[in-house]
Enzyme design. Structure first.
Site, PDB file in Angstrom:
ATOM      1  CB  SER A  44      -0.930   0.008   1.217  1.00 55.09           C
ATOM      2  OG  SER A  44      -0.195  -0.164   2.419  1.00 55.09           O
ATOM      3  CG  HIS A 247      -1.511   3.737   4.465  1.00 60.83           C
ATOM      4  ND1 HIS A 247      -2.335   3.081   5.352  1.00 60.83           N
ATOM      5  CD2 HIS A 247      -0.857   2.761   3.772  1.00 60.83           C
ATOM      6  CE1 HIS A 247      -2.198   1.778   5.209  1.00 60.83           C
ATOM      7  NE2 HIS A 247      -1.294   1.553   4.260  1.00 60.83           N
TER       8      HIS A 247
END
Length: 266
Positions: A44, A247
Site C-alpha cells: 500500500s 498511510h
C-alpha cells in the site's frame, strides 16, 4: 609544403572524430541508451493508499503515489504499476514480478510491513492497553529480525531473476509519529515512541537485505521528520479513514517519498 602532411593528418583526425560522434548520437543508439522501462512493485505504501483517488481495481492504486509521480517527471519509455495495497512478500513473488522482463531497467518496491503485522500492531496500540501495544511491538520486531530477512531475500531474488538488467531500488517506511503533545485522544507518547522504534528496526532489516541483494535503499525517514501524526503539518493520516489510516497522504508521497526516490536516482 612541409606543413601539408600535418594539415592532412589533422583534417583526417577531425573527420574521424566527427564520424565517431555521429555514430554515438545516431537516433537508434540514442533511443536505446535512453530507454527507461520502469516497474513499480510493492504494498500500500507503493500503490498510494492514503493519497486517492484510486483506480477501479481492489489494489487502491493512486496516480498521486511516488511511482507514477516519478514516472511522469522522468518521461519513461514504459511504466507498469502492479503494486497492490495489502501485499506481502509472497504476493509480490506470485502476483507482481510477472510484470518484469529482461527489458525492465528500473524496479522500485516497498514491502515487508504487512509481513511484520503492521495493521495488527497499529490496532493493538491505537485501541488496546499499553501492555498489549508493547507485546505487539515486541512480536513484530522479533519477526522483523528473524523471519522477514529470508522473505525479503526471496523477493529480491525473484525480481533479479525476472529483471536481470534492472536497477532495483528498495524504499523504506517512515516513522509514523511525532512524540510531542498530541491531545487527550491521541496515543500516549510511550506508544508512539515504541512504534517509531519498531519502524527503525524494520528500516535496518530492509536496508541490510537490500544491500545484500545489490539493491539501493532509499530511507524515507529523514524526509518525513516533523510531518508524522501529531505534527502541525502531518503527511501521515491518523484514524480519519479505516483503510487509509497510518498511510501517507498526497503530500507524504509528493514531498516525502518522491524526494527520497529522487535522491537515489539523481
Amino acid at each position: 609544403m612541409p606543413h601539408r602532411p600535418l594539415a592532412r593528418a589533422l583534417a583526417a583526425l577531425v573527420a574521424l572524430s566527427t564520424a565517431a560522434l555521429g555514430a554515438l548520437l545516431a537516433p537508434g543508439t540514442a533511443q536505446a541508451a535512453a530507454a527507461l522501462n520502469y516497474v513499480a512493485l510493492g504494498d500500500s505504501y507503493s500503490s498510494g493508499v492514503g493519497a486517492g483517488p484510486y483506480d477501479p481495481s481492489t489494489c487502491l492504486r493512486s496516480q498521486k503515489s511516488y511511482a507514477p509521480l516519478w514516472a511522469a517527471a522522468n518521461a519513461v519509455t514504459s511504466f507498469t504499476f502492479p503494486a497492490c495495497g495489502g501485499a506481502v512478500t509472497s504476493d509480490v513473488i506470485n502476483n507482481q514480478v510477472g510484470a518484469l522482463s529482461t527489458s525492465t531497467t528500473l524496479v522500485t518496491i516497498t514491502i515487508g510491513g504487512n509481513d511484520a503485522g503492521f495493521a495488527d500492531v497499529i490496532t493493538s496500540c491505537r485501541f488496546g492497553s499499553t501492555s498489549s501495544c508493547t507485546n505487539a511491538v515486541n512480536e513484530s520486531k522479533a519477526f522483523a529480525t528473524t523471519t522477514l530477512p529470508g522473505r525479503l531475500d526471496a523477493t529480491y531474488a525473484a525480481i533479479r531473476n525476472r529483471a536481470p538488467n534492472a536497477r532495483l531500488i528498495v524504499l523504506g517506511y517512515p516513522r509514523l509519529f511525532e512524540t510531542g503533545s498530541c491531545g487527550l485522544l491521541a496515543m500516549s507518547t510511550y506508544k508512539r515512541t515504541i512504534l517509531n522504534e519498531a519502524a527503525d528496526v524494520l528500516a535496518t532489516v530492509i536496508s541490510g537485505r537490500a544491500a545484500a541483494a545489490g539493491a539501493t535503499f532509499a530511507d524515507t525517514r529523514p524526509y518525513f521528520a516533523g510531518h508524522g501524526v501529531c505534527a502541525a503539518d502531518p503527511w501521515i493520516r491518523d484514524v480519519s479513514g479505516v483503510i487509509e489510516a497510518y498511510h501517507p497522504d498526497a503530500d507524504g508521497y509528493r514531498y516525502g517519498y518522491l524526494p527520497a526516490l529522487n535522491a537515489v536516482t539523481g
